[in-house]
Design a protein around this motif. Structure first.
Motif, PDB file in Angstrom:
ATOM      1  N   LEU A   1      -7.728   3.843  -0.642  1.00 34.59           N
ATOM      2  CA  LEU A   1      -8.186   5.302  -0.521  1.00 34.59           C
ATOM      3  C   LEU A   1      -6.886   5.790  -1.522  1.00 34.59           C
ATOM      4  O   LEU A   1      -5.963   5.892  -1.263  1.00 34.59           O
ATOM      5  CB  LEU A   1      -8.044   5.861   0.524  1.00 34.59           C
TER       6      LEU A   1
ATOM      7  N   GLU B   1      -6.937  -3.191   3.814  1.00 36.98           N
ATOM      8  CA  GLU B   1      -7.318  -3.174   2.567  1.00 36.98           C
ATOM      9  C   GLU B   1      -8.443  -1.909   2.468  1.00 36.98           C
ATOM     10  O   GLU B   1      -8.338  -1.401   1.333  1.00 36.98           O
ATOM     11  CB  GLU B   1      -8.110  -4.427   2.318  1.00 36.98           C
ATOM     12  N   ARG B   2      -9.048  -1.900   3.363  1.00 41.23           N
ATOM     13  CA  ARG B   2      -9.935  -0.481   3.289  1.00 41.23           C
ATOM     14  C   ARG B   2      -9.153   0.811   3.381  1.00 41.23           C
ATOM     15  O   ARG B   2      -9.737   1.460   2.568  1.00 41.23           O
ATOM     16  CB  ARG B   2     -10.878  -0.594   4.600  1.00 41.23           C
ATOM     17  N   LEU B   3      -8.153   0.679   4.136  1.00 37.64           N
ATOM     18  CA  LEU B   3      -7.487   2.183   3.877  1.00 37.64           C
ATOM     19  C   LEU B   3      -6.394   2.140   2.633  1.00 37.64           C
ATOM     20  O   LEU B   3      -6.206   3.333   2.159  1.00 37.64           O
ATOM     21  CB  LEU B   3      -6.594   2.202   5.051  1.00 37.64           C
TER      22      LEU B   3
ATOM     23  N   VAL C   1      -8.092  -6.495   7.195  1.00 39.42           N
ATOM     24  CA  VAL C   1      -9.153  -5.944   6.681  1.00 39.42           C
ATOM     25  C   VAL C   1      -9.203  -4.466   6.624  1.00 39.42           C
ATOM     26  O   VAL C   1      -9.357  -3.605   5.809  1.00 39.42           O
ATOM     27  CB  VAL C   1     -10.647  -6.376   7.790  1.00 39.42           C
ATOM     28  N   LEU C   2      -8.809  -3.981   7.754  1.00 38.17           N
ATOM     29  CA  LEU C   2      -8.604  -2.434   7.860  1.00 38.17           C
ATOM     30  C   LEU C   2      -7.576  -2.085   6.779  1.00 38.17           C
ATOM     31  O   LEU C   2      -7.614  -1.194   6.293  1.00 38.17           O
ATOM     32  CB  LEU C   2      -8.153  -2.076   9.257  1.00 38.17           C
TER      33      LEU C   2
ATOM     34  N   ILE D   1     -13.537   5.107   8.371  1.00 41.00           N
ATOM     35  CA  ILE D   1     -13.406   3.781   8.138  1.00 41.00           C
ATOM     36  C   ILE D   1     -12.804   3.007   9.429  1.00 41.00           C
ATOM     37  O   ILE D   1     -13.067   1.852   9.882  1.00 41.00           O
ATOM     38  CB  ILE D   1     -12.004   3.684   7.037  1.00 41.00           C
TER      39      ILE D   1
ATOM     40  N   ASP E   1     -15.782   2.442  11.994  1.00 39.51           N
ATOM     41  CA  ASP E   1     -16.480   1.448  11.541  1.00 39.51           C
ATOM     42  C   ASP E   1     -15.678   0.160  11.995  1.00 39.51           C
ATOM     43  O   ASP E   1     -16.393  -0.714  12.487  1.00 39.51           O
ATOM     44  CB  ASP E   1     -16.374   1.211   9.994  1.00 39.51           C
ATOM     45  N   ARG E   2     -14.394   0.070  11.792  1.00 46.67           N
ATOM     46  CA  ARG E   2     -13.671  -1.137  12.091  1.00 46.67           C
ATOM     47  C   ARG E   2     -13.728  -1.385  13.703  1.00 46.67           C
ATOM     48  O   ARG E   2     -13.802  -2.468  14.080  1.00 46.67           O
ATOM     49  CB  ARG E   2     -11.977  -0.768  11.615  1.00 46.67           C
TER      50      ARG E   2
ATOM     51  N   GLU F   1     -16.590  -3.115  14.811  1.00 44.76           N
ATOM     52  CA  GLU F   1     -16.746  -4.584  14.334  1.00 44.76           C
ATOM     53  C   GLU F   1     -15.850  -5.314  15.207  1.00 44.76           C
ATOM     54  O   GLU F   1     -16.092  -6.650  15.425  1.00 44.76           O
ATOM     55  CB  GLU F   1     -16.175  -4.587  12.758  1.00 44.76           C
TER      56      GLU F   1
ATOM     57  N   ALA G   1      -2.394   2.075   6.197  1.00 49.67           N
ATOM     58  CA  ALA G   1      -2.787   0.744   5.641  1.00 49.67           C
ATOM     59  C   ALA G   1      -1.485  -0.174   5.691  1.00 49.67           C
ATOM     60  O   ALA G   1      -1.832  -1.061   6.283  1.00 49.67           O
ATOM     61  CB  ALA G   1      -2.784   0.925   4.267  1.00 49.67           C
TER      62      ALA G   1
ATOM     63  N   TYR H   1       0.882  -1.051  -0.154  1.00 47.01           N
ATOM     64  CA  TYR H   1      -0.054   0.086  -0.001  1.00 47.01           C
ATOM     65  C   TYR H   1       0.786   1.318   0.026  1.00 47.01           C
ATOM     66  O   TYR H   1       2.064   1.200   0.418  1.00 47.01           O
ATOM     67  CB  TYR H   1      -0.948  -0.023   1.219  1.00 47.01           C
TER      68      TYR H   1
END
Lengths: 412, 217
Positions: free
Chosen positions: B81, B76-78, B73-74, B99, B102-103, B106, B62, B57
């Motif tokens: 961007l 990948e989401r970051l 998971v985090l 993001i 949200d994480r 979870e 990330a 990344y």
């Protein structure tokens, strides 16, 4: 163009050298004084030896001053140095007084030069007190800490902090080495000189000579760790890793370092290493003189794998040196080694001797991948860790402190 | 068409002054308050930094999430961007915080790192200077790019995206003045995905993309 900087064009690229000249042109005549505590020996002197002439080469009015001190002064500053690196060494008030007195004697001699300079760069703790002794200073003063002071022995740091807090800025090699201070803290990683004796290209015949001198077999793989005989470098761990590998592959090991004879702790470690290596003619423990740069260079070039299995490390320039020679490095997962070694990319990070053995075996079985790692690593060093980048960082720093704006972008 | 002025830049990193983040909650709180320049550094200036790594990344948050928090998971989401697709760092910050929030919602426990692996907030000063070099003819651009430093490539192709005209790199802006003849090049430049390039690779891709047709471009 003077030969010195021009000589790096073939290695770092002409655009990198042109960039330095352009940054330097805009600092033409800027008076910079570096101050440290020794003219030769040690990493700081090595850096200043190339830095000062190259700063001059790009147009800066750079000079290098060395403070003078008694042997007692240097014993005290050695204690300060150790304490800053976390060793619980007390520095009593009377020792701080001697430290200040020696700085005062040097200030008498250096004050006119330092107060007139546009920028003064004070290297390490020894001359740090000079700032307080130059009240008429007109330029910017920067304290350059070459060591890891992130976990210092607090009583010593508390005193030194009062000396360095007044600087306009400080420089650390890595973010992980820094301490909070009330001024900008810049980050300038170290570098290697590709034309130095330790890193320059060597004729194959010279490498063969070193191989023959130490009885290294040309036909079998060679593991090399270059480091002082120090427990934090874990030479015993390297021997254990070698012994595990040796069960399945006919490897040889070189553990080479210097300076143990006058260091009681080093002598003890060396004795332990000799004992662990006893009876195995494929382990070569080499106590080299401090100027054996070409021998070290040759050993790194002869290696199939460079090992730096430290359990505590500063930046770890021996890793950079190994990578520059196109070797994959198996390094301890600590300090600056973590910045330089990425698994499957430039080598492997390990935490145990078992882990080191596993990765050595892997690389011996994947020779093509090991070669690819080596060539990737060499390009990373070329791009980022040669002295040309180091000089560029200093020139950028000088522009930044001269502008004094604090803006994220400085237009020249 | 005015000549293209080749600029160069050099980056100097510095500590941001924020305390290190030991866990995801602390990372979130520091991101919420950090200077815009720290956001910019950790998202956009990573290619210009001395490194031995070519990470998955391009943004440090990330990378840290993957390597040290162990939260793929985090990461990948970051990691997906694109900082240049946001009008500014504040908008990017808001999305990053969302993001992470949200994480955190979870997870049953807050992920943390061992001592030594903390996230250290940095920022930088960029010194920009004129190289004195001028490109008169767009046909010479590919050759000039081949000789450029990483700093020049960064300044004209990446940093340019946040200067007016926002979202346009300097090469495209210049070629647009050249008229319809250069439209194919503009399309190719627009198709380069900067997320996956080191500056050295980017330089090679740019030079290839701008090679005149008669030279095989």
């Amino acid at each position: 163009m003077t030969p010195r900087l021009a000589a790096y064009e073939a290695i770092a690229g002409s655009s990198a050298v042109t960039q330095l000249r352009r940054l330097g042109e805009k600092l033409a005549g800027f008076r910079v004084v570096h101050v440290n505590s020794t003219r030769e020996g040690g990493g700081v002197a090595e850096i200043l030896e190339w830095m000062v002439p190259n700063m001059r080469d790009v147009g800066i009015d750079a000079s290098w001053e060395v403070i003078r001190g008694t042997s007692r002064f240097f014993e005290i500053t050695k204690n300060i140095h150790n304490a800053l690196q976390g060793r619980p060494v007390d520095v009593p008030k009377k020792d701080w007084r001697i430290y200040q007195d020696v700085n005062e004697e040097n200030a008498e001699r250096l004050r006119p030069l330092l107060e007139e300079a546009d920028a003064v760069i004070i290297h390490d703790p020894q001359p740090a007190y000079l700032l307080k002794l130059c009240p008429g200073r007109r330029g910017k003063w920067v304290w350059r800490a070459h060591i890891d002071i992130s976990r210092p022995f607090r009583p010593v740091w508390k005193v030194l902090r009062t000396f360095v807090a007044g600087y306009d800025a400080s420089i650390f090699s890595m973010a992980e080495f820094a301490m909070p201070l009330p001024h900008p803290q810049f980050l300038v990683p170290p570098s290697i000189d590709p034309l130095s004796e330790k890193n320059r290209e060597l004729e194959l015949s010279e490498q063969d000579g070193v191989r023959a001198e130490f009885g290294i077999d040309r036909e079998r793989p060679l593991l090399v760790q270059i480091s002082r005989f120090d427990r934090f470098k874990d030479p015993i761990g390297v021997i254990r890793a070698y012994q595990l590998v040796r069960k399945v592959a006919p490897v040889q090991l070189v553990l080479a370092g210097g300076g143990a004879s006058d260091d009681p702790e080093g002598k003890e470690v060396l004795d332990d290493v000799m004992e662990a290596a006893e009876g195995d003619s494929d382990i070569h423990v080499l106590l080299l003189p401090s100027n054996a740069h070409r021998t070290i260079n040759a050993l790194q070039r002869l290696a199939d794998i460079v090992v730096q299995k430290s359990t505590r490390e500063g930046f770890g320039l021996t890793v950079t040196e190994g990578l520059w020679k196109g070797k994959p490095v198996i390094g301890g997962d600590v300090g600056g080694i973590r910045l330089q070694v990425t698994d499957h990319h430039t080598g492997f990070l390990v935490n145990t001797f078992e882990g080191a053995a596993h990765r050595i075996r892997y690389l011996l079985q994947h020779r093509k991948q090991a070669m690819q790692m080596g060539s990737t690593a060499r390009e990373f060093v070329r791009e980022n860790f040669l002295l040309t980048r180091h000089l560029r960082d200093y020139l950028t720093l000088l522009h930044t402190i001269r502008s004094g704006s604090g803006d994220p972008v400085v237009y020249l | 068409m005015k000549p293209f002025e080749v600029k160069d830049c050099a980056l100097l990193m510095r500590m941001s002054g924020l305390p290190p983040a030991m866990n995801l909650r602390e990372l979130r709180d520091r991101i919420a308050t950090c200077d815009e320049n720290a956001m910019y550094h950790h998202f956009c200036e990573t290619t210009l930094r001395p490194t031995f790594d070519d990470p998955d990344y391009r943004n440090d948050f990330a990378v840290w999430s993957k390597l040290y928090l162990g939260d793929r998971v985090l990461a990948e989401r970051l990691g997906i961007l694109d900082p240049y697709s946001f009008p500014g760092m504040e908008e990017l910050r808001a999305v990053v915080l969302e993001i992470i929030d949200d994480r955190l919602g979870e997870l049953t426990m807050i992920p943390w790192v061992r001592p030594g692996d903390e996230f250290l907030f940095k920022q930088s000063t960029t010194v920009v200077f004129d190289t004195g070099e001028r490109i008169q003819d767009p046909k010479d651009l590919h050759d000039a790019i081949r000789r450029m430093t990483n700093g020049s490539v960064y300044y004209h192709f990446l940093e340019a995206l946040r200067r007016p005209p926002v979202g346009k790199d300097d090469f495209s802006t210049w070629l647009m003045d050249g008229g319809a003849e250069f439209e194919p090049y503009l399309r190719i430049l627009g198709s380069i995905d900067i997320q996956f390039h080191s500056l050295a690779h980017l330089r090679g891709d740019l030079a290839r993309a701008l090679r005149p047709a008669e030279e095989g471009g």
